[in-house]
Design a protein around this motif. Structure first.
Motif, PDB file in Angstrom:
ATOM      1  N   HIS A  25      -3.245   6.859   9.584  1.00  0.00           N
ATOM      2  CA  HIS A  25      -4.469   5.700   8.960  1.00  0.00           C
ATOM      3  C   HIS A  25      -3.465   4.156   9.078  1.00  0.00           C
ATOM      4  CE1 HIS A  25      -7.773   4.516   7.692  1.00  0.00           C
ATOM      5  NE2 HIS A  25      -6.871   4.071   6.272  1.00  0.00           N
ATOM      6  N   LEU A  26      -3.008   4.133  11.259  1.00  0.00           N
ATOM      7  CA  LEU A  26      -2.385   3.005  11.188  1.00  0.00           C
ATOM      8  C   LEU A  26      -3.427   2.032  11.906  1.00  0.00           C
ATOM      9  CD1 LEU A  26       0.740   1.583  12.217  1.00  0.00           C
ATOM     10  CD2 LEU A  26       0.329   2.979  14.540  1.00  0.00           C
ATOM     11  N   GLU A  84      -8.657  11.073 -10.214  1.00  0.00           N
ATOM     12  CA  GLU A  84      -7.790  10.229  -9.285  1.00  0.00           C
ATOM     13  C   GLU A  84      -6.148  10.290  -9.400  1.00  0.00           C
ATOM     14  OE1 GLU A  84      -9.726   6.928 -11.045  1.00  0.00           O
ATOM     15  OE2 GLU A  84      -9.352   6.563 -12.986  1.00  0.00           O
ATOM     16  N   LYS A  85      -5.755   9.300  -8.597  1.00  0.00           N
ATOM     17  CA  LYS A  85      -3.982   8.821  -8.421  1.00  0.00           C
ATOM     18  C   LYS A  85      -4.127   7.569  -7.967  1.00  0.00           C
ATOM     19  CE  LYS A  85      -4.920  13.738  -7.395  1.00  0.00           C
ATOM     20  NZ  LYS A  85      -5.762  14.427  -7.383  1.00  0.00           N
ATOM     21  N   LEU A  86      -2.387   7.309  -8.563  1.00  0.00           N
ATOM     22  CA  LEU A  86      -2.331   6.142  -8.885  1.00  0.00           C
ATOM     23  C   LEU A  86      -1.074   5.940  -8.102  1.00  0.00           C
ATOM     24  CD1 LEU A  86      -3.026   4.544 -11.726  1.00  0.00           C
ATOM     25  CD2 LEU A  86      -4.365   4.471 -10.316  1.00  0.00           C
ATOM     26  N   LEU A  87      -0.947   5.476  -6.389  1.00  0.00           N
ATOM     27  CA  LEU A  87       0.003   5.130  -5.696  1.00  0.00           C
ATOM     28  C   LEU A  87       0.886   3.630  -6.094  1.00  0.00           C
ATOM     29  CD1 LEU A  87       0.062   7.015  -2.355  1.00  0.00           C
ATOM     30  CD2 LEU A  87       0.673   7.901  -4.714  1.00  0.00           C
ATOM     31  N   ILE A  88       2.018   2.987  -6.305  1.00  0.00           N
ATOM     32  CA  ILE A  88       2.229   2.427  -6.850  1.00  0.00           C
ATOM     33  C   ILE A  88       3.162   1.428  -5.989  1.00  0.00           C
ATOM     34  CG2 ILE A  88       3.725   0.636  -8.884  1.00  0.00           C
ATOM     35  CD1 ILE A  88       2.010   3.653 -10.361  1.00  0.00           C
ATOM     36  N   ASP A 100       0.456   2.757   3.411  1.00  0.00           N
ATOM     37  CA  ASP A 100      -0.660   4.480   3.615  1.00  0.00           C
ATOM     38  C   ASP A 100      -0.508   5.664   4.854  1.00  0.00           C
ATOM     39  OD1 ASP A 100      -2.343   2.784   1.722  1.00  0.00           O
ATOM     40  OD2 ASP A 100      -4.089   2.397   3.115  1.00  0.00           O
ATOM     41  N   TYR A 101       1.164   5.377   4.660  1.00  0.00           N
ATOM     42  CA  TYR A 101       1.220   6.850   5.669  1.00  0.00           C
ATOM     43  C   TYR A 101       1.313   7.804   4.931  1.00  0.00           C
ATOM     44  CZ  TYR A 101       5.310   5.002   3.782  1.00  0.00           C
ATOM     45  OH  TYR A 101       6.311   4.454   2.532  1.00  0.00           O
ATOM     46  N   ALA A 102       1.228   8.965   5.836  1.00  0.00           N
ATOM     47  CA  ALA A 102       1.379  10.279   5.278  1.00  0.00           C
ATOM     48  C   ALA A 102       0.818  11.240   4.869  1.00  0.00           C
ATOM     49  CB  ALA A 102       2.195  10.533   5.623  1.00  0.00           C
ATOM     50  N   LEU A 103      -0.527  10.449   4.264  1.00  0.00           N
ATOM     51  CA  LEU A 103      -1.748  10.843   3.903  1.00  0.00           C
ATOM     52  C   LEU A 103      -2.375  11.874   3.819  1.00  0.00           C
ATOM     53  CD1 LEU A 103      -2.428   7.259   1.617  1.00  0.00           C
ATOM     54  CD2 LEU A 103      -0.542   8.623   1.027  1.00  0.00           C
ATOM     55  N   VAL A 104      -2.882  12.417   5.598  1.00  0.00           N
ATOM     56  CA  VAL A 104      -3.437  13.284   5.442  1.00  0.00           C
ATOM     57  C   VAL A 104      -3.804  13.814   4.677  1.00  0.00           C
ATOM     58  CG1 VAL A 104      -4.485  13.928   7.559  1.00  0.00           C
ATOM     59  CG2 VAL A 104      -4.005  12.233   7.426  1.00  0.00           C
TER      60      VAL A 104
END
Length: 580
Positions: free
Chosen positions: A399-400, A342-346, A417-421
């Motif tokens: 994911h807009l 898993e990853k965390l984005l803060i 949540d942009y550019a996560l594809v």
């Protein structure tokens, strides 16, 4: 004896520092030599100075450099207006290099052996320049090359043989040497039929296995459901418990990476000690509000479990790139944590909530027309910035939707949540991300740069009507642009008051502008991708909108009887093929 050991340790430390310093000097000289071959760099690369170290931790002291743990590993000079005949050979001595030079004015012929010996080169982005001549053969001899962009140049001649390399091909329909041979129509039909038969057999077998498992493992299933229902509570305990948590381990596993300069630094254990509040669990992961003990700084921690297919170096590189983005309508990424599972984005906590909560929730203040116009203009500007800064991505957002548009205290929108594809596991992305609800993916299994435009159109219609696009709630391919279809059906009845949200106040003298925005939304929602507006055209039209109609638009002819002509369109032209 102790003094002897101390002496040798000190000597080894000095030698190591000298080696690191020498390496940094060699890199600096190579970069300065590369810079000499460029033109129009005075402003763009003004801080390239040999007296300044290249990197400080993950931060670059030289503009356009990518750094990780004080190590320089890439050049990102995209969109800087640079020109000249680039001296690739000057960089040949740099190891583990990534090269991002797209969207400039570089020109001339690149020597055939220019990339010879650069065996660690993984990414080469040279798109949208003015290169001529043949594609350098030395590119096809790079053993670790994974991503190559050469489009929109003036290359000519044969494509080198890349067949032995694991390049990611962005031209799914391209075939013929040196790529895979093209299949005839008959072969393609047989191929499709074979795949269908295999899928049917697999589904039947899977169903049989599922039934057997259900019969044999009923008790275990009930136990699993109970565990699942309490998973968020268990994680909250884990997040707040500094002794039994899974994250904080010695070395690399316990390290937070900060991707933004000038931000207060904290450690992972500071987050784990912070009071945590579960904000929600979405399709991509769970979100937690964490208030740090020192100073009361509040952060949002997003926990992603469906990124297990992305390698560590790719994840670090991509997220570091996102951390470099800066725009008033983007929620900035502050830090990240990597673990395979898993990853965390803060990021920072935004107290005013999301656009969805104001449109469909119980927020005390309903959005009036001026506020909604301000929000959609901000969303469009943020999207335009992503397209400019991330030209190599097919889906710069991907994911807009209204829940991914946060609102600050002045109701200025912030995209998240942009550019996560490219980071999300492909199967999970296609099942849950908004871009894969688009007509082109539902019908033809592909997405384009206009797919984000479709998402923008749905968002516009959601804001104007106050109706939630229910096809977003369905897993997998929805095949149903229900909101656009509903708006189209209402407009076919010539005009009713049912289109605009009844909670949207401040509509007086603004109906004409609202109708223009409605048209823009429908032009963005066109099912036929070729006929759909591109982002540039949509943004130009959005920027022209005003809060109030002009006197001419408020003439005695009236808005109600001029639904189509006020937009410069006929009724037939406004009837979109929303059903395919």
């Amino acid at each position: 004896m102790a003094c002897s050991w101390t002496y040798w340790l000190f000597l080894a430390h000095v030698i190591l520092l000298c080696a690191i310093s020498a390496s940094g000097d060699l890199e600096a000289r190579a970069l300065l030599k590369f810079k000499e071959s460029l033109s129009n760099y005075t402003h763009a690369l003004s801080n390239w100075n040999e007296s300044i170290s290249l990197c400080s931790g993950n931060d670059s002291n030289w503009k356009g450099l990518l750094c990780l743990n004080d190590v320089f590993y890439g050049l990102r000079l995209e969109g800087m207006g640079l020109g000249g005949l680039i001296d690739v050979e000057a960089l040949s001595g740099l190891t583990h290099l990534r090269l991002f030079l797209s969207n400039n004015r570089f020109s001339g012929n690149i020597k055939d052996d220019a990339f010879f010996g650069m065996r660690s080169l993984r990414n080469v982005y040279l798109a949208n320049n003015e290169f001529v001549g043949k594609i350098p053969k030395s590119l096809s001899e790079l053993p670790k090359l994974a991503n190559l962009l050469l489009d929109d140049n003036q290359f000519e001649g044969e494509i080198p043989d890349f067949s032995s390399m694991g390049l990611k091909d962005g031209n799914d329909g391209l075939c013929g040497k040196p790529l895979e041979p093209c299949m005839s129509s008959l072969k393609r039909s047989v191929h499709r039929i074979t795949i269908i038969i295999i899928v049917i057999v697999g589904v039947v077998a899977l169903a049989a296995i599922s039934i057997a498992c259900f019969i044999c493992c009923g008790r275990w299933t009930r136990k699993t459901q109970l565990e699942k229902s309490s998973s968020e509570l268990m994680y909250k305990k884990e997040f707040n418990n500094t002794h039994k948590q899974q994250y904080y381990k010695k070395g690399e596993h316990g390290k937070l990476y900060f991707v933004r300069n000038g931000r207060e630094r904290f450690e992972l254990h500071d987050l784990l000690k912070a009071s945590a509040e579960v904000m929600g669990s979405g399709s991509l992961g769970s979100s937690y509000k964490a208030t740090l003990l020192d100073g009361g700084t509040t952060m949002v921690v997003k926990r992603f479990r469906h990124m297990s297919n992305v390698r560590r170096d790719e994840f670090h590189e991509h997220v570091t790139r996102l951390g470099m983005l800066s725009h008033p309508n983007l929620l900035p990424l502050v830090a990240f944590y990597y673990r395979r599972e898993e990853k965390l984005l803060i990021s920072d906590f935004v107290d005013n909530g999301s656009l969805a909560s104001h449109l469909h929730g119980k927020r005390s203040r309903r959005l009036d027309w001026p506020a909604r116009l301000k929000i959609i203009k901000g969303v469009a500007r943020g999207l335009a910035y992503l397209y400019k800064e991330l030209p190599s991505l097919t889906l710069p957002h991907g994911h807009l939707k209204s829940s991914n548009v946060l609102l600050d205290d002045t109701f200025e929108p912030l995209l998240q949540d942009y550019a996560l594809v490219s980071l999300i596991n492909k199967g999970h992305a296609q099942q849950f991300m908004v871009a894969y609800k688009s007509p082109e993916f539902s019908q033809h299994d592909f997405v384009t740069k206009k797919t984000d435009v479709w998402s923008l159109g749905i968002l516009i219609l959601e804001m104007l009507t106050g109706k939630f696009p229910t096809n977003y709630l369905k897993q997998g391919k929805s095949g149903n642009a229900d909101l656009a279809a509903w708006v189209n059906s209402v407009l076919r009845e010539e005009w009713t008051d049912e289109v605009f949200d009844i909670d949207m106040k401040g509509m007086e003298n603004g109906e004409g502008e609202m109708l223009k925005l409605l048209k823009i939304g429908m032009c963005c929602c066109e099912w036929n991708v070729e006929r759909r507006w591109d982002l540039r055209e949509a943004i130009e039209k959005i920027e022209e909108l005003k809060e109030r109609d002009s006197d001419e638009e408020n003439s005695s002819s009236g808005i109600e009887g001029d639904v189509y002509s006020s937009r410069g369109m006929t009724e037939d032209a406004f009837s979109f093929s929303v059903n395919g």
